[in-house]
Scaffold this motif. Structure first.
Motif, mmCIF file in Angstrom:
data_model
loop_
_atom_site.group_PDB
_atom_site.id
_atom_site.type_symbol
_atom_site.label_atom_id
_atom_site.label_comp_id
_atom_site.label_asym_id
_atom_site.label_seq_id
_atom_site.Cartn_x
_atom_site.Cartn_y
_atom_site.Cartn_z
ATOM 1 N N ILE A 22 -7.389 -8.366 -6.911
ATOM 2 C CA ILE A 22 -7.971 -8.154 -5.456
ATOM 3 C C ILE A 22 -9.224 -8.055 -5.183
ATOM 4 O O ILE A 22 -9.596 -8.427 -4.026
ATOM 5 C CB ILE A 22 -6.884 -6.871 -5.071
ATOM 6 C CG1 ILE A 22 -5.435 -7.089 -4.826
ATOM 7 C CG2 ILE A 22 -7.411 -6.296 -3.626
ATOM 8 C CD1 ILE A 22 -4.689 -6.096 -4.776
ATOM 9 N N SER A 25 -10.616 -11.483 -4.748
ATOM 10 C CA SER A 25 -10.186 -12.303 -3.709
ATOM 11 C C SER A 25 -10.828 -12.580 -2.391
ATOM 12 O O SER A 25 -11.715 -11.863 -2.260
ATOM 13 C CB SER A 25 -8.612 -11.661 -3.196
ATOM 14 O OG SER A 25 -8.977 -10.415 -2.626
ATOM 15 N N ALA A 28 -10.437 -9.542 0.106
ATOM 16 C CA ALA A 28 -10.736 -8.125 -0.011
ATOM 17 C C ALA A 28 -11.871 -8.024 -1.303
ATOM 18 O O ALA A 28 -12.085 -7.038 -2.351
ATOM 19 C CB ALA A 28 -9.397 -7.205 -0.764
ATOM 20 N N LEU A 36 -8.919 0.925 -3.603
ATOM 21 C CA LEU A 36 -7.660 0.468 -4.082
ATOM 22 C C LEU A 36 -6.590 1.492 -4.383
ATOM 23 O O LEU A 36 -5.227 1.236 -4.115
ATOM 24 C CB LEU A 36 -7.676 -0.797 -5.274
ATOM 25 C CG LEU A 36 -6.486 -1.430 -5.403
ATOM 26 C CD1 LEU A 36 -5.710 -2.188 -4.171
ATOM 27 C CD2 LEU A 36 -6.577 -2.415 -6.544
ATOM 28 N N ASP A 73 -1.743 -8.295 0.056
ATOM 29 C CA ASP A 73 -2.073 -8.431 -1.150
ATOM 30 C C ASP A 73 -1.350 -9.122 -2.343
ATOM 31 O O ASP A 73 -1.125 -8.795 -3.291
ATOM 32 C CB ASP A 73 -2.655 -6.949 -1.882
ATOM 33 C CG ASP A 73 -3.731 -6.248 -1.057
ATOM 34 O OD1 ASP A 73 -4.693 -7.188 -0.479
ATOM 35 O OD2 ASP A 73 -3.779 -5.107 -1.062
#
Length: 145
Positions: A22, A25, A28, A36, A73
């Motif tokens: 993540i 990515s 994010a 997170l 996500d």
């Protein structure tokens, strides 16, 4: 699916795998681990685990479990793509007991429309898209806190 199972238990999921994916990515980039952790703790999380209990796919749903949900996500790790895990995961999510009877179940995607359409998702029509609003800070994770 043979050789895989889905867990909703955070303690069975690899935070390192989830954070590595993540935080790198397009949606994010740079997300701090503390952020997170907080997001996962306040979401309904789903992980696909292989026979060795490694986290190979993940998704989370932000929801009140009564009227609204947002799927976020979603990913499958590189070495496990092409095995149908995204379909397995999304089907499990949309059929989850806590996500039935919702008035709206949303998500945002740049490139996976055909996957989600198989499970009933559709583009927001022009009339509805004009009513949707947001506060967006795309660089929030990239700035010094």
């Amino acid at each position: 699916m043979d050789g895989y199972r889905i867990s909703c238990q955070l303690n069975e999921m690899s935070f390192e795998v989830i954070h590595d994916f993540i935080s790198s990515s397009y949606w994010a980039a740079g997300m701090p681990a503390d952020t997170l952790h907080k997001a996962l703790a306040n979401s309904l999380c789903f992980a696909v685990l292989n026979q060795q209990n490694n986290t190979v796919a993940f998704a989370r749903v932000i929801t009140d479990k009564a009227t609204f949900a947002y799927l976020a996500d979603v990913f499958v790790v590189a070495g496990e793509r092409g095995e149908g895990l995204s379909k397995y995961l999304v089907e499990y999510i949309v059929n989850h007991d806590d996500l039935q009877g919702l008035r709206r179940f949303m998500l945002a995607t740049f490139d996976a429309h055909s996957l989600y359409e198989k499970f009933g998702f559709s583009a927001v029509d022009a009339t509805e898209s004009q009513s949707l609003m947001q506060i967006r800070d795309a660089d929030v994770y990239l700035r010094d806190s």
